[in-house]
Structures are given as C-alpha cells and as structure tokens.
Design a protein around this motif. Sequence first.
Motif, PDB file in Angstrom:
ATOM      1  N   TYR A 186       0.831  -1.204   0.000  1.00 21.55           N
ATOM      2  CA  TYR A 186       0.000   0.000   0.000  1.00 21.55           C
ATOM      3  C   TYR A 186       0.866   1.255   0.000  1.00 21.55           C
ATOM      4  N   TRP A 187       0.242   2.371  -0.368  1.00 19.55           N
ATOM      5  CA  TRP A 187       0.908   3.671  -0.387  1.00 19.55           C
ATOM      6  C   TRP A 187       1.120   4.178   1.038  1.00 19.55           C
ATOM      7  N   LYS A 188       2.364   4.518   1.381  1.00 18.23           N
ATOM      8  CA  LYS A 188       2.713   4.928   2.738  1.00 18.23           C
ATOM      9  C   LYS A 188       1.950   6.183   3.178  1.00 18.23           C
ATOM     10  N   GLY A 189       1.507   6.997   2.227  1.00 17.09           N
ATOM     11  CA  GLY A 189       0.750   8.197   2.571  1.00 17.09           C
ATOM     12  C   GLY A 189      -0.523   7.911   3.335  1.00 17.09           C
ATOM     13  N   LEU A 190      -1.024   6.681   3.231  1.00 18.34           N
ATOM     14  CA  LEU A 190      -2.240   6.323   3.972  1.00 18.34           C
ATOM     15  C   LEU A 190      -1.998   6.281   5.470  1.00 18.34           C
ATOM     16  N   ASP A 191      -0.731   6.195   5.878  1.00 21.30           N
ATOM     17  CA  ASP A 191      -0.425   6.189   7.306  1.00 21.30           C
ATOM     18  C   ASP A 191      -0.768   7.511   7.981  1.00 21.30           C
ATOM     19  N   ALA A 192      -1.008   8.560   7.182  1.00 23.27           N
ATOM     20  CA  ALA A 192      -1.413   9.845   7.763  1.00 23.27           C
ATOM     21  C   ALA A 192      -2.759   9.732   8.458  1.00 23.27           C
ATOM     22  N   ASN A 193      -3.561   8.752   8.031  1.00 25.56           N
ATOM     23  CA  ASN A 193      -4.825   8.497   8.722  1.00 25.56           C
ATOM     24  C   ASN A 193      -4.569   7.517   9.860  1.00 25.56           C
ATOM     25  N   PRO A 194      -4.887   7.875  11.095  1.00 23.52           N
ATOM     26  CA  PRO A 194      -4.545   7.007  12.240  1.00 23.52           C
ATOM     27  C   PRO A 194      -5.207   5.641  12.193  1.00 23.52           C
ATOM     28  N   ILE A 195      -6.424   5.555  11.640  1.00 21.78           N
ATOM     29  CA  ILE A 195      -7.117   4.268  11.589  1.00 21.78           C
ATOM     30  C   ILE A 195      -6.432   3.335  10.598  1.00 21.78           C
ATOM     31  N   CYS A 196      -6.087   3.877   9.433  1.00 19.50           N
ATOM     32  CA  CYS A 196      -5.332   3.080   8.462  1.00 19.50           C
ATOM     33  C   CYS A 196      -4.012   2.628   9.060  1.00 19.50           C
ATOM     34  N   ARG A 197      -3.319   3.559   9.722  1.00 18.72           N
ATOM     35  CA  ARG A 197      -2.005   3.244  10.275  1.00 18.72           C
ATOM     36  C   ARG A 197      -2.102   2.122  11.297  1.00 18.72           C
ATOM     37  N   ILE A 198      -3.103   2.164  12.163  1.00 17.12           N
ATOM     38  CA  ILE A 198      -3.254   1.139  13.195  1.00 17.12           C
ATOM     39  C   ILE A 198      -3.450  -0.237  12.568  1.00 17.12           C
ATOM     40  N   LEU A 199      -4.411  -0.343  11.646  1.00 14.63           N
ATOM     41  CA  LEU A 199      -4.705  -1.644  11.046  1.00 14.63           C
ATOM     42  C   LEU A 199      -3.558  -2.119  10.171  1.00 14.63           C
ATOM     43  N   ILE A 206       2.656  -3.976   3.781  1.00 12.92           N
ATOM     44  CA  ILE A 206       3.949  -3.515   3.266  1.00 12.92           C
ATOM     45  C   ILE A 206       3.770  -2.166   2.579  1.00 12.92           C
ATOM     46  N   SER A 207       4.432  -1.140   3.081  1.00 13.38           N
ATOM     47  CA  SER A 207       4.257   0.212   2.543  1.00 13.38           C
ATOM     48  C   SER A 207       5.334   0.533   1.517  1.00 13.38           C
ATOM     49  N   VAL A 208       4.991   1.434   0.612  1.00 12.27           N
ATOM     50  CA  VAL A 208       5.952   1.982  -0.343  1.00 12.27           C
ATOM     51  C   VAL A 208       5.652   3.469  -0.479  1.00 12.27           C
ATOM     52  N   ASP A 209       6.685   4.271  -0.410  1.00 11.31           N
ATOM     53  CA  ASP A 209       6.521   5.724  -0.422  1.00 11.31           C
ATOM     54  C   ASP A 209       6.569   6.242  -1.855  1.00 11.31           C
ATOM     55  N   MET A 210       5.607   7.101  -2.193  1.00 11.30           N
ATOM     56  CA  MET A 210       5.601   7.722  -3.511  1.00 11.30           C
ATOM     57  C   MET A 210       4.975   9.102  -3.415  1.00 11.30           C
ATOM     58  N   ALA A 211       5.239   9.924  -4.430  1.00 10.62           N
ATOM     59  CA  ALA A 211       4.745  11.292  -4.433  1.00 10.62           C
ATOM     60  C   ALA A 211       3.223  11.319  -4.522  1.00 10.62           C
ATOM     61  N   ASN A 212       2.635  12.353  -3.921  1.00 14.26           N
ATOM     62  CA  ASN A 212       1.189  12.525  -3.904  1.00 14.26           C
ATOM     63  C   ASN A 212       0.758  13.231  -5.195  1.00 14.26           C
ATOM     64  N   ASN A 213       0.774  12.479  -6.306  1.00 15.65           N
ATOM     65  CA  ASN A 213       0.498  13.069  -7.616  1.00 15.65           C
ATOM     66  C   ASN A 213      -0.974  13.064  -7.989  1.00 15.65           C
ATOM     67  N   GLY A 214      -1.797  12.315  -7.252  1.00 14.11           N
ATOM     68  CA  GLY A 214      -3.209  12.253  -7.582  1.00 14.11           C
ATOM     69  C   GLY A 214      -3.518  11.145  -8.576  1.00 14.11           C
ATOM     70  N   SER A 215      -4.798  10.775  -8.642  1.00 17.93           N
ATOM     71  CA  SER A 215      -5.244   9.680  -9.497  1.00 17.93           C
ATOM     72  C   SER A 215      -5.029  10.016 -10.966  1.00 17.93           C
ATOM     73  N   GLY A 216      -4.603   9.018 -11.720  1.00 15.36           N
ATOM     74  CA  GLY A 216      -4.458   9.170 -13.152  1.00 15.36           C
ATOM     75  C   GLY A 216      -3.101   9.669 -13.599  1.00 15.36           C
ATOM     76  N   ASN A 217      -2.225  10.020 -12.663  1.00 18.65           N
ATOM     77  CA  ASN A 217      -0.892  10.500 -12.997  1.00 18.65           C
ATOM     78  C   ASN A 217       0.155   9.426 -12.694  1.00 18.65           C
ATOM     79  N   PRO A 218       1.289   9.445 -13.389  1.00 13.31           N
ATOM     80  CA  PRO A 218       2.332   8.431 -13.157  1.00 13.31           C
ATOM     81  C   PRO A 218       2.828   8.449 -11.716  1.00 13.31           C
ATOM     82  N   ASN A 219       3.183   7.263 -11.225  1.00 15.48           N
ATOM     83  CA  ASN A 219       3.688   7.129  -9.859  1.00 15.48           C
ATOM     84  C   ASN A 219       5.158   7.521  -9.782  1.00 15.48           C
TER      85      ASN A 219
END
Length: 353
Positions: A186-199, A206-219
Amino acid sequence: MKRRKVIISIPCILACLLDGKSAHSFRLQSPPKVMRKSVTQLNVGYINPRYWSDVEPHAERMTATSKDSKLTPLESSWTKYCMIAYVAHMCAFLPMSLLPTYVQTKLGLLSKPESEHQALQVGQKCAATLLKWIPFMNLEITPNVVDDPEPTIWVSNHVSNLDTFVFLAADEKLRGKNRRPLKTIYWKGLDANPICRILFHMAGFISVDMANNGSGNPNEYNRTSFKQMLKDTEKAIDEGFDIFILPEGQLNPNPEKGLQPMLPGAYALAKSSKRPIQMVALHGCHNLWHADESIGMSPVDRTVKYKAYPPIRREFDSAEDFIEAFTAIAGTFGSTGKDLPSEELDRWFNQPE
C-alpha cells in the motif's frame, strides 16, 4: 425504497453534524491534481527495478458527466448518510476491536506472524459486521473457495476509496474460512490516517513511499522505500503470507473506460516466487464514492460486485502477456460488471496448445 435497519450511534451523529468531513478525511487516496514535472518521475514496476521507465501523464481525466442514476434523490442522500455512518463507526470500533490482539502481542502470547494474521482477521470481522448493521451497499460476492489453498499472488483493480472496506468485509466469503494469511502492498501516505495506520501496521502490510500526484498520474516512487518494500515482500513470502497487489498502483478516476497503465510487479513477483497469480475484480464502488473528488460521495447505484477467479495455470510469456490478461479479465469485469464470453475467458486461463 426498501426499509433498512441502520444502527445510529455517537460516531454516526458526529459524522453527519460535520457534513461528511470526517468520512472524507478517511479517504484512501489523494484527490486528482495537476502533476508537477520531476526528474525523478518514474513509472515503477513493484518488484523489479529493471521495469522502471519514464512515462507521460495519463491523458484522459474523469469529469462529472451526466448519468442515469438508479437511485432517487432521497435514496441517494440516505445511501450517502449510511456510508458516512459506516466509515465513522469503523473509526470508532476498529481500534477497540484490535486492542486484545495488541495486548496479547505485547505479552508475548502471539508471534509476530500470528499477531499480523489475527489483526487482519479482526479488521475483516469488524468491517463485515458493520456492513450488516449499516447496509449502504448491495454486495454481490462471487467466491473462489478451495479447502487447501496454495501460496498465491493476488491482483485486483482499484476503483474507489471504498475498495479497502469491501476487501475487508468480503474476504472470508471471497476466499473461504481456510484462506491463507495475506499482506498487501500500500501507499505509505495512507499512514497519515490514524485508523489506516493502526490496522495496516498491526497486520504487517507492506508500505511503499511515492509522491502525492493524484489519481491518473504516473507514480513517483522513493527508491529507498522501494528497496525496503522488496525486502519486506520477500520476508513475507518466506513467512508464508500471500501477497496482494494493485497493478494500477493508484485509484482509477475513469473505471468505465477500463484500466489505467499498469505496473508489471505482480508478474515479476509470481515468477521469482514460483507462485500462481490469482485475480479478483471489483465493480460498482465508484458509483458510491468516486475517485474524482469533483464527484466524490454522490451515490448513483448501491450494487457492488466482487469476484475471485481461479488461479491462472498458463505460463505468461512476459510482463506484457500478464498485463494483457489482467486487462481482459479484471478490466472487463471492472468496467462492466460482467465477464467475457465463457470461451474467450477460458482462453486466458488455459495454457495454449
């Protein structure tokens, strides 16, 4: 409109008083936005860096188009209210449900793999139970259940912020009670939400960090994080976990027109681990909560379909061969809610003579 039994509690009332803001803060993917050019812009294969390639941004963007809704304005509003209530209750009840697992782990009563598997099962039970209490969607599950499942690489399309909730709520019926333990990338940015981070952390996702480019744009992946993801994935396989991957790498803002450009990591992982690939396909979540923020929570249909296919036994000649098969099978179901004709579908699953 059918009368539905809905549980109303303090989290639900607070969510509605906030006019849905708490639900939107739970979003599982950033809204689309203009992408900034970067010298590190890479469309990265999940598993093998040799698949890195520079790409251009996805040309088509989803816009709010006129569409025949299957819901009346009253039904749409009620569905949205129930959806917000569901998310709010997940925020309240999931941490409490995970507390016994946390305590057992701290006391050394569970090994780390046991703790991670139990945490995922608790999250799934919580999601499924709340969906029974607050039935804002009509979830149609087509399972593929075997008594003795083999180690597998799972792949799915990705259409909505609701996808994670559907996966959690449906997994037992989809894969059966004897389903193998699983970890998802999953995208590591989801850890900003405490509920996502806990679960996600308790389940060992397994997290992977990538830029917050928005849907439809290259990762754009952080290379250091990417290398760590490879190590964590290899360790999870050694510990006996199945791996769940989203080949599109992000939400699809235009699921009606098919899949986004895909990453070949699932193929590389299946080949290196000598595991079969098994596809699941999701249709309809975008009709409840669309990836395009300009549409967002504007329900037009309650029906959500989730289907698991049998393992693919044919050998893929290349990553492109896998992508073509995934596009034909999961892409067709994801965009239409229906399978290919049976003869054509069989051709993708069976080894050509």
